[in-house]
Design a protein around this motif. Structure first.
Motif, short mmCIF file in Angstrom:
data_model
loop_
_atom_site.label_atom_id
_atom_site.label_comp_id
_atom_site.label_asym_id
_atom_site.label_seq_id
_atom_site.Cartn_x
_atom_site.Cartn_y
_atom_site.Cartn_z
N ARG A 1 0.83 -1.19 0.00
CA ARG A 1 0.00 0.00 0.00
C ARG A 1 0.87 1.25 0.00
O ARG A 1 0.58 2.24 -0.71
CB ARG A 1 -0.91 -0.01 1.23
N CYS A 2 1.93 1.22 0.80
CA CYS A 2 2.85 2.38 0.85
C CYS A 2 3.50 2.63 -0.53
O CYS A 2 3.60 3.77 -0.98
CB CYS A 2 3.94 2.14 1.90
N VAL A 3 3.91 1.54 -1.14
CA VAL A 3 4.54 1.70 -2.45
C VAL A 3 3.56 2.26 -3.45
O VAL A 3 3.87 3.14 -4.26
CB VAL A 3 5.10 0.34 -2.92
N ALA A 4 2.32 1.77 -3.41
CA ALA A 4 1.32 2.26 -4.35
C ALA A 4 1.02 3.73 -4.12
O ALA A 4 0.87 4.51 -5.06
CB ALA A 4 0.03 1.42 -4.21
N LEU A 5 0.93 4.09 -2.82
CA LEU A 5 0.66 5.49 -2.52
C LEU A 5 1.81 6.38 -2.99
O LEU A 5 1.60 7.49 -3.49
CB LEU A 5 0.41 5.66 -1.01
N ALA B 1 3.80 5.81 -5.45
CA ALA B 1 3.73 5.90 -6.93
C ALA B 1 2.67 6.87 -7.36
O ALA B 1 2.87 7.69 -8.28
CB ALA B 1 3.46 4.51 -7.52
N GLN B 2 1.50 6.79 -6.65
CA GLN B 2 0.44 7.73 -7.01
C GLN B 2 0.87 9.15 -6.71
O GLN B 2 0.58 10.10 -7.47
CB GLN B 2 -0.84 7.40 -6.23
N LEU B 3 1.60 9.31 -5.59
CA LEU B 3 2.08 10.65 -5.25
C LEU B 3 3.03 11.19 -6.31
O LEU B 3 2.97 12.36 -6.70
CB LEU B 3 2.78 10.60 -3.87
#
Length: 1188
Positions: free
Chosen positions: A16-20, A22-24
Motif C-alpha cells: 500500500r505504501c509503495v502504491a501510494l 507511486a500515485q504521489l
C-alpha cells in the motif's frame, strides 16, 4: 488462525505504501505538467492581450484618421438616397458574381490537383514496375552469366586436353621424319633447346601454360610439320650431301619453331594469365585509345615514321617472293618479248639500263628517303617514253598503261627494293631494271574490281590491296605517285573528280545503297549526303568516292518512274520497276541524275534531306514537324508567329504516334517512338538521390541508341526541343529534367540543318540567368559551341557526367566536371573540363595549374590505368575527349567485372614522362625535376636501373631527405629511449620499402636489415641541412650518368635463329635509337640508330625490327622478339613517337644549332654504335656511377 493473518497485514501495508508513493509521484508529475500548461496558457493569454491592445490602438488610430478624412472631405449632399441605394445594390450583385466565379475556379483547381495526384501515383507505380522488371532481368542475366562461365570453364578444360593430345601427335610426327639415328640426334638437340631455354629464369613456363597458349596456332603448326615431312621424304636426285643438308636444315627448323612457339607462350603468359582472356573485353577501351586493337607496322620515310599497315605483317602480306622468282627466271618467247618491250623506244631503254644496272644490285636495303629527287635518279622515269593507251568508252580518254620506277616492300625482310613497274593489260608487272622486261618478271599484281588503293601517312606511299596480298609502293615524288594513282584508278574504272580524296569530312545527313541512273547507264552505288554535296561510292567500305553531285540550287523532286533509261534498265532485270521510287536531281548546267530507291520510308528520307541540301523552300516534303520548321525558317523564326503555338512544337503528355523527323526504315521509326517514351520517363519521374541510377540508365540507354543509329540524333534533339517548350510553375520539375537531358545530348552530338538552327533559336529564346531553366539553356549554348569546335563524341555519357549534370546546375562552372590527375610522387592535381575537352586542352590546363611546360617540350604524357585492374597503362592521344575516355573505361570495367558495384571504381589518370630528350633538361621546371626524380626511383625499385647496393643506399638517402626531411636521431626522453628508437626504425623501414630496390632487400635476415637501417641512417644524417632542391639536383646528376637514363625498357627474348643468341634481353628505347641490353647486367649488346631502322612493328605474334647493316653481303637484318602483346603495341608507338618528334624538331627549328641539338651526343660511347656491331668490352661500364 490469528498468527498467519498478521504477516499478511504487514505485506499489504508495504504494498500500500509503495502504491501510494507511486500515485504521489504521478500526482507530482501531473501537477508539474499542469503548472507548465498554465504557464504556457498565461503567456499565451498575455501575448493575446498585448496583441489585442495593439490592435485596439491601431483601430483607434484608424478611426481617428477616418474621422479626419471625413471632416476634410467635401461630401456632396445633392445626390439622392435612392441613387446611392441603387448603386449599392449593383455593387453587391457584381460582388456576388465574382464570388461565384472564384468558387468555380477553386473547384476546378481542386479537380486538377486530384488529377495530377492520380497521374503522379500512376507514374510512380509504372516506375516501380519497370524498376522491378529491370531488377528481375538483371538477376536472370546474372544467373545466365554464371552458367555461361561454368560452361566456358568446362570447355576450356576440354580444349586444354585436346591441345595436349595435339602436341603429343605433333611431337610424334616430328620424331618420325628421318632415320632412327637422325631422330636420336634430333631428340638430343631438341632436349638441348629445352634445357638451354630452361636456364633463363624469366622464361620458365609450365606445360599447361604452353599448351594453353599454343591453341592459337594448332593448325598452322600442323601444316608446317606436314610440309617439312614432305620436304624430307623427297628422293635425292642430286647428291647425298644435299640430302643430309636438307635433313639437318629440317631439324633446325623444327627445333627453332618448337622453341619459338614456347617462347611466345611464355611471353603471352608473362605478368598474369588473364592477359589473353581479358584482351577481347578490353578492346572497347583500347580501340578508343589507340584507334586499333592490333599492333601497326611503321617504316621510316624522309626521316619520319609512317604507318603502312594497321595490323601485324603476315608471311604473305607483301606479295610474292621476288628472290625465288628471280632465280628461276627464264626468257620469254620472241613475240612475248616484243610485245612487252615494244612501247618503249630503244634509246630510252638504253638510258634506263645505264642507271639501273648499277643500282639493281645495291638497292636491296636502301630506304626510300635515301634516293634524292634529282635528275640522275629520276632520269629513267622522266626520259623513258611512257606508254599511255586510251580507252574511248563514253568519249573519255583515260590512260591505261604506264611504266616507271617504284619502291616496293619485300616479303621476308621487310625492307624497300627499287623495281621497274610496267602496267599493261590490267596487270602490274615489276622487274629489277628496264633491261629485264624481255625476261620473266619478278612478280605480277592482278588488278580487279575488288582492289583498293589507300594512301599512307606519307605523301609518297600508297597501299595496293588485292584479294590475296597487300602491296606497299613508294614513288620518288608526290607528283609521280599521283600519276600512278590516276592510271591505276582508270584501270579500276573509277571516274572520280579527285582520284584520291579521303572520305568526306563531316557527319552524313543520310546514307544508303541506291541505284544511280545517268545518260542511260545505271549503277548500284553507296550514297552519302554530307552538307550540300552527294557523294557516291562503289560500296560501303570504300573510302574513295566515284563521284559527287553538288546540290545547291539544284532541282529535286519525285517523279513517277520517268527515268530516261527505264526500258534499258528493265531489260537488264536488275530491279523491279513496280517496286522502286524515283527521285530526280537536276543541278545547274548539268544533266539530270535519277536515284532509284526501294522503299517508301527511304524515299521520303532522301527526298527531304536532298531538298534541304538544295536550299529549296518547298514546305510540302517531310513530316509535319519538319514542315513547321521549314515554315519557321522561311519567316526567320518570327517570335510573334502563330506557328510557335502549334501543338506539334509544344510539350505533350501523351506519346507520339509517328516520329517527328523523316526516318528511312520502319525499325528506326519504331525506335524513335520508344525513344520518346524513354524521354518522358526521364522527365516525369522525380530525381531521387538514392535511386538516381534509374535516371542514369535511362539517359545512357537513350543516348547510346542515338550513337548506334546516327539517324536518330535529329529525332531526339527535336523531341527534347518539343518537350522543353512549356511554361510551368517553378515547383514542377518536369521541364527542368528535360533541359538536363538536352544538356547531355548536345554535349555528345548536334543535329543537322535546319534542326540545328531551330535548336540555337530555342536556346536563345530561353536563355535567362535568373531562372534555373534559363541557366541550363545558357549551358546548352556553351555545349553547342564546344561541340561545333571539337566535333561529336564517340561514347555515351559516363555516370560521373550524368550525376554532375543532374545534381548541380553546370551553368555556375565554366568547367563543370573535374577529375584528379596523379603524379609519381604520390600527390595529385584536380583539373576541370567540360563535355568536349580533348586531352590536349586538358593537358594545357594541367600544365598551367602546375607550372610545367607543354608536353612537346617536357616529354610528359597522360596515362590511364587498365579497366581490368591489371598492371597496364595506356597513353592518351591528344585528340581524344576526356569524357569519352571516362565513359569507355566505365563500360569496359563493367563488362570485365560485372559483379562489382557501379561507381566503386573510376579511371585513374597519371601524368609522367614518356619521351626524354637530354637537350630539354636545360629548361626543366622544379615540378618536372621532382616528378622525374620519383619516376627514376620507380625504375630503380623495379630493377630497371643498373646500380650497386652502395649507390642504391645513397640514392635512397637522398630521396628520403627530399620526401621527409632531416633525419631525427633517437635520444632519451621521459618516455624512454625505446619509443624513439622504434619510431626511427619505423621511418627507416618505410624509406627502405619505398626507395630501395626490391631485389636487394628480398631474402635479407633481421640482422642484415638492422645493419641496412644503420647504414641508411648514417648516410641520411650526413645530408642534414641540405635542401630538397639540392638533393634533387644531386640525384638527377648521378642518375643521368647512365647513358640510357630516361629510356623505356622492355623485356624480350629473341626468336631463333638470331644473331643475338637465345638469352633474354632488354630493349631500351631512348632518344638516340633502339638499344639491346643484357638481361642481368644491363650492359650494352648493340644499338641501332633511328635512321637505321627501316621497318618496325608487329609480325604475327612477335615484334619485328628491320635494320640496315654495314655488311655488303647482308645489307639488312630482320630481328624478331617474343614479347607480351600489349608491350609490342607500346614499344611500336614509342619508337614512332621518338622518330616523329625528331622530324618535327627538324622542320620547326632552322637555326645553326639545330643539327647539334638533334644529333646524338658523342659523349656517350655506348650510343655511338655503327650499324648492328656490338661495341668493345672496355667501353661498357663495369660499375654504376657513384656520388663521389
Amino acid at each position: 488462525m490469528e498468527e498467519p493473518s498478521e504477516p499478511e497485514g504487514l505485506i499489504d501495508w508495504k504494498e500500500r505504501c509503495v502504491a501510494l508513493e507511486a500515485q504521489l509521484m504521478k500526482f507530482r508529475v501531473q501537477a508539474s505538467k499542469i503548472r507548465e500548461l498554465l504557464a504556457d496558457k498565461m503567456q499565451q493569454l498575455e501575448r493575446q492581450v498585448i496583441d489585442a491592445e495593439r490592435q485596439a490602438e491601431k483601430a483607434f488610430q484608424e478611426v481617428q484618421v477616418m474621422e479626419e478624412k471625413l471632416k476634410a472631405a467635401n461630401i456632396q449632399t445633392s445626390e439622392s438616397e435612392t441613387r446611392l441605394y441603387k448603386k449599392c445594390q449593383d455593387l453587391e450583385s457584381v460582388m456576388q458574381e465574382k464570388d461565384d466565379i472564384i468558387q468555380n475556379l477553386a473547384l476546378r483547381l481542386e479537380e486538377q490537383k486530384q488529377v495530377r495526384i492520380q497521374e503522379a501515383k500512376i507514374i510512380e507505380e509504372k516506375a516501380a514496375k519497370i524498376k522491378e522488371w529491370v531488377t528481375v532481368k538483371l538477376n536472370e542475366l546474372e544467373v545466365e552469366n554464371q552458367n555461361l562461365r561454368f560452361i566456358n570453364q568446362t570447355q576450356t578444360e576440354e580444349i586444354r586436353a585436346i591441345q595436349s593430345k595435339l602436341q603429343e601427335l605433333q611431337e610424334k610426327k616430328i620424331s618420325c621424319v628421318s632415320s632412327p639415328k637422325t631422330s636420336e640426334g634430333q631428340r638430343n638437340l631438341t632436349f638441348g633447346c629445352f634445357l638451354s631455354r630452361a636456364k633463363s629464369p624469366p622464361c620458365v613456363v609450365r606445360c599447361e601454360e604452353v599448351s594453353k597458349m599454343a591453341s592459337n596456332e594448332p593448325e598452322i603448326t600442323e601444316g608446317r610439320c606436314v610440309e617439312e615431312m614432305e620436304i624430307a621424304e623427297k628422293p635425292a636426285d642430286n647428291q647425298v650431301q644435299e640430302n643430309s643438308r636438307s635433313q639437318r636444315k629440317l631439324h633446325e627448323t623444327s627445333c627453332s619453331s618448337e622453341q619459338n612457339q614456347k617462347t611466345r607462350a611464355s611471353f603471352a603468359m608473362d605478368g598474369d594469365s588473364a592477359d589473353i582472356l581479358s584482351y577481347s573485353a578490353a578492346s572497347l577501351y583500347t580501340s578508343l585509345i589507340y584507334k586499333n586493337m592490333t599492333t601497326p607496322v611503321y617504316t621510316t620515310l624522309k626521316g619520319k615514321a609512317t604507318q603502312i599497315s594497321s595490323s601485324p605483317f603476315l608471311d604473305d602480306s607483301s606479295g610474292s617472293d621476288e628472290e625465288d622468282s628471280s632465280r628461276s627466271s627464264s626468257r620469254l618467247s620472241e613475240s612475248d618479248a616484243r610485245s612487252r618491250s615494244g612501247p618503249s623506244s630503244p634509246r630510252a631503254m638504253k638510258r634506263g639500263v645505264s642507271d639501273s644496272s648499277a643500282a639493281s644490285e645495291s638497292d636491296y636495303a636502301i630506304p626510300p628517303d635515301a634516293y634524292p629527287i634529282d635528275a640522275e635518279c629520276s632520269q629513267p622515269e622522266q626520259k623513258l617514253l611512257k606508254t599511255c593507251l586510251a580507252s574511248c568508252d563514253n568519249g573519255k580518254n583515260e590512260p591505261l598503261e604506264k611504266s616507271g620506277y617504284l619502291l616496293k616492300m619485300s616479303v621476308r625482310v621487310k625492307t624497300w627494293k627499287r623495281r621497274w613497274f610496267v602496267l599493261k593489260g590490267g596487270e602490274l608487272l615489276y622487274y629489277k631494271s628496264p633491261s629485264d622486261v624481255i625476261r620473266k618478271p619478278q612478280g605480277h599484281i592482278e588488278l580487279s574490281a575488288s582492289c583498293s588503293i589507300l594512301r599512307g601517312d606519307n605523301k609518297q606511299t600508297v597501299q595496293l590491296a588485292t584479294e590475296k596480298h597487300t602491296y606497299y609502293l613508294t614513288a620518288d615524288s608526290p607528283n609521280i605517285l599521283e600519276e600512278w594513282i590516276k592510271v591505276l584508278q582508270s584501270v579500276l574504272r573509277v571516274q572520280a573528280a579527285n582520284p584520291l580524296c579521303l572520305q568526306p569530312e563531316g557527319k552524313p545527313a543520310v546514307k544508303g545503297l541506291l541505284t544511280k541512273v545517268k545518260h542511260g547507264y545505271s549503277k548500284r552505288v553507296w550514297c552519302m549526303l554530307v552538307g550540300k554535296v552527294l557523294y557516291y561510292f562503289r560500296n560501303q567500305e570504300d573510302k574513295f568516292p566515284l563521284g559527287q553531285l553538288k546540290l545547291w540550287e539544284a532541282k529535286v523532286e519525285e517523279v513517277d518512274r520517268s527515268c530516261d533509261s527505264d526500258e534499258d534498265y528493265e531489260t537488264r532485270g536488275c530491279y523491279l520497276l513496280s517496286t522502286h521510287y524515283t527521285i530526280i536531281v537536276h543541278p545547274k548546267d548539268q544533266g539530270p541524275t535519277y536515284l532509284l530507291i526501294g522503299s517508301k520510308h527511304e524515299k521520303e528520307a532522301w527526298l527531304y534531306h536532298l531538298t534541304v541540301a538544295a536550299g529549296s523552300n518547298n514546305i510540302n516534303v517531310g513530316s509535319e514537324f519538319e514542315q513547321l520548321v521549314c515554315k519557321l525558317l522561311n519567316i526567320e523564326g518570327e517570335p510573334s508567329s502563330q506557328i510557335w503555338r502549334h501543338p506539334m512544337l509544344c510539350h505533350s503528355k501523351e506519346g507520339i504516334l509517328s516520329p517527328l523527323t523523316t526516318l528511312p526504315s520502319e525499325a528506326l521509326q519504331t525506335e524513335a517512338i520508344k525513344l520518346f517514351k524513354t524521354c518522358q520517363l526521364f522527365i516525369n519521374a522525380a530525381v531521387d538521390s538514392p535511386a538516381i541510377d534509374y535516371h542514369i540508365s535511362l539517359a545512357q540507354s537513350a543516348l547510346q541508341v542515338c550513337l548506334t543509329h546516327p539517324e536518330l540524333q535529329n529525332e531526339i534533339c527535336c523531341q527534347l526541343i518539343k518537350q522543353t517548350r512549356r511554361r510551368q510553375l517553378q515547383n514542377q520539375p518536369g521541364p527542368l529534367q528535360g533541359w538536363q537531358l538536352l544538356a547531355l545530348c548536345v554535349g555528345l552530338f548536334l543535329p543537322h540543318h535546319p534542326f540545328l538552327w531551330l535548336l540555337q533559336l530555342h536556346l536563345q529564346r530561353n536563355a535567362d540567368s535568373r531562372t534555373e531553366f534559363g541557366k541550363y539553356a545558357i549551358y546548352c549554348q556553351r555545349c553547342v559551341e564546344r561541340t561545333q569546335q571539337n566535333g561529336d563524341r564517340e561514347a555515351r555519357p559516363s555516370r560521373m557526367e550524368i550525376l554532375s549534370t543532374l545534381l548541380r546546375n553546370p551553368y555556375h562552372h565554366s568547367r563543370p566536371f573535374s577529375i584528379p590527375v596523379h603524379f609519381m610522387n604520390g600527390l595529385y592535381q584536380v583539373v576541370g573540363f567540360d563535355a568536349s575537352t580533348t586531352v590536349e586542352e586538358f593537358l594545357n590546363t594541367l600544365n598551367q595549374d602546375t607550372g610545367m611546360r607543354k608536353p612537346a617540350q617536357s616529354g610528359f604524357a597522360l596515362f590511364t590505368d587498365d579497366p581490368s585492374g591489371r598492371d597496364l597503362e595506356h597513353c592518351l592521344q591528344g585528340n581524344i575527349k576526356i569524357c569519352d575516355i571516362i565513359s569507355k573505361w566505365e563500360q569496359a570495367s563493367k563488362e570485365q567485372q560485372p559483379g562489382k558495384c557501379e561507381g566503386s571504381r573510376t579511371v585513374r589518370l597519371t601524368y609522367k614522362n614518356r619521351l626524354y630528350f637530354s637537350v630539354q633538361a636545360r629548361g626543366e621546371t622544379d615540378r618536372e625535376k621532382t616528378l622525374l626524380l620519383y619516376q627514376t626511383n620507380d625504375q630503380i625499385i623495379n630493377g630497371l636501373f643498373p646500380l650497386n647496393k652502395d649507390l642504391a643506399l645513397e640514392m635512397a638517402a637522398l630521396l628520403a631527405q627530399v620526401d621527409i626531411g632531416d633525419f631525427e636521431r633517437p635520444f632519451s626522453t621521459p618516455a624512454g629511449p625505446v619509443t624513439n628508437q622504434c619510431k626511427a626504425n619505423q621511418t627507416l623501414k618505410q624509406v627502405i620499402e619505398r626507395f630501395y630496390p626490391k631485389r636487394y632487400r628480398e631474402g635479407c635476415s633481421e640482422e642484415q636489415l638492422r645493419q641496412l637501417y644503420q647504414r641508411l641512417s648514417t648516410k641520411w644524417m650526413a645530408l642534414r641541412g641540405h635542401s630538397a632542391a639540392d638533393c634533387i639536383r644531386i640525384y638527377l646528376t648521378v642518375a643521368r650518368k647512365w647513358p640510357f637514363f630516361g629510356a623505356k625498357l622492355f623485356f624480350a627474348k629473341p626468336i631463333a635463329p638470331s644473331s643475338l643468341g637465345n638469352n633474354c634481353v632488354w630493349l631500351a628505347v631512348h632518344e638516340n635509337g633502339l638499344s639491346i641490353l643484357e638481361y642481368t647486367s644491363m650492359r650494352l649488346v648493340t644499338s641501332y640508330m633511328y635512321k637505321g631502322l627501316m621497318t618496325f612493328g608487329g609480325y604475327q605474334e612477335d615484334f619485328m625490327v628491320v635494320v640496315s647493316t654495314q655488311s655488303k653481303d647482308r645489307p639488312t637484318e630482320k630481328l624478331l622478339f617474343a614479347m607480351a602483346k600489349h608491350k609490342i603495341l607500346e614499344i611500336t608507338l614509342l619508337i614512332a613517337s621518338y622518330i616523329n618528334s625528331f622530324h618535327q624538331q627538324k622542320t620547326t627549328f632552322h637555326h645553326l644549332s639545330a643539327p647539334a641539338l638533334l644529333s646524338p651526343r658523342t659523349q656517350a660511347p655506348q650510343a655511338r654504335v655503327m650499324g648492328s656491331q656490338p661495341p668493345l668490352s672496355n667501353s661498357r661500364p663495369t660499375k654504376g656511377p657513384t656520388l663521389l
